[in-house]
Enzyme design. Sequence first.
Site, mmCIF file in Angstrom:
data_model
loop_
_atom_site.group_PDB
_atom_site.id
_atom_site.type_symbol
_atom_site.label_atom_id
_atom_site.label_comp_id
_atom_site.label_asym_id
_atom_site.label_seq_id
_atom_site.Cartn_x
_atom_site.Cartn_y
_atom_site.Cartn_z
ATOM 1 C CD GLU A 1 31.301 45.192 40.728
ATOM 2 O OE1 GLU A 1 30.522 45.790 39.966
ATOM 3 O OE2 GLU A 1 32.422 44.793 40.387
ATOM 4 C CE LYS B 1 30.250 46.446 35.858
ATOM 5 N NZ LYS B 1 30.740 46.154 37.212
ATOM 6 C CG ASP C 1 18.726 60.464 34.896
ATOM 7 O OD1 ASP C 1 19.008 59.260 34.834
ATOM 8 O OD2 ASP C 1 17.833 60.988 34.215
ATOM 9 C CG HIS D 1 35.737 40.726 42.635
ATOM 10 N ND1 HIS D 1 35.065 41.933 42.621
ATOM 11 C CD2 HIS D 1 34.805 39.770 42.464
ATOM 12 C CE1 HIS D 1 33.789 41.702 42.440
ATOM 13 N NE2 HIS D 1 33.592 40.394 42.336
#
Length: 448
Positions: free
Chosen positions: A85, A278, A294, A391
């Site tokens: 991202e 998130k 993991d 962004h």
Amino acid sequence: MSKNIAGFSKRSKEEKINWLASEFFSDPEEAIAVLKSYWNADGVLQKLHDEFIENTISNFYLPLGIAPNFIINGKNYTLPMAIEESSVVAAASKSAKFWAERGGFKATVLSTEKIGQVHFLYSGPKEQLEDFFSQIKPQLIADTESITHNMQKRGGGITGIELHDKTEAIENYYQLHATFETVDSMGANFINSCLEQFSNTLKHEAENFSGFDKNNQPEVVMSILSNYVPNCVVRAEVSCPVDDLTEGTINGEEFAQKFITAVRIAEAEPYRAVTHNKGIMNGVDALVVATGNDFRAIEAGVHAYAAKDGKYTSLSHAKIENGIFTFWLDVPLALGTVGGLTTLHPLVKFCLQLLGSPSAEELMQVVAVAGLAQNFAALRSLTTTGIQKGHMKMHLMNILNQLSATDNEKQLAFKHFEKVTVSHAAAVEFITRLRQNDPSTIEKDFIR
Ligand code: MEV
């Protein structure tokens, strides 16, 4: 069109690829070329990757970025981040710099307990099961001796086994609920091996226990570790006088108040909490992937923890007390720095070395800090400029690549969008005009 195939796993890599290309793609040659373009020229490395999983046909790359200048408990770290991202690495670096100038991050491991369970059914009197359990408990531990021997030498092992009555949830349902210390390993194989041995001992001892008749023996359903680790938690925090938050046009007091309100919204409101968390996981996962841990286990455990009080909420919190702004995060992280892929995957090995070959506890601290840093950067943008400005600036390169922009076109676009808000439409328009030789696209101080 039938796309079923029998015995796929038995076919050679070449056969698998040929089948896929011919069945699913209008241009099979191109599909094969894409797969092959990701093959590693070093045959040894390619074989290593091929053997990590089954039916491998190629490699799936993620960018590995670097966020330097993290001060954590007074020590300087350079963080490896494996993530696709745009803007995550830039945000982490910005946060690191901001807090390095204000005392750095603090991180503390609060607990390191791992959990595993043997789930079984039993329909007889509970007292007999309790009696049975207290009799076989030493045997359960003794029978795992060959599995726990090395772990004990490293300071870990089984720390407890309890019988849990779950019959309120499901008729006849009980558990052996065991706790473990797995030191520097994540411990999944160790825990599952111990649990399967518990299950064997349980079955064997039950057959010889006079208190059970033939019809009410415990019947094991399954034995597996839990990825919910509410007692394997690390805290990351930052703090500074409110006035020290002042930067450029941002007033420290106003910023702190708005920031705290933003955190409160995430604490109160699940829709916001999920996105807020998130953002934390942007930092956490990037480090978890880079260090060969993991990420599915981490994700599952973190979100369960965020809902542990019956409602999904923010993992981070903020306050002002006596003029001091404090922002912190508690997060469960069952991580390993030995075992698994840590010595097998050359890039994982590289990333762990870059972090100074940390213990699992030190890695927990670094990963939690990456999450806090990311959360700070997101909230700072959201409560000041808005997220899109930064962004989209970082995303501009992706848009330009989608448009097959040349290096020169990219340079011109980056110059142009220094002063102009980036959007997909604006980038398309700019490149289109550029390709039509529209003079308005040429900056006066920039030579094409
Ligand atoms: C985007 O990947 C993450 C954010 O949405 C997190 C947040 O909203 O706090 C920016």
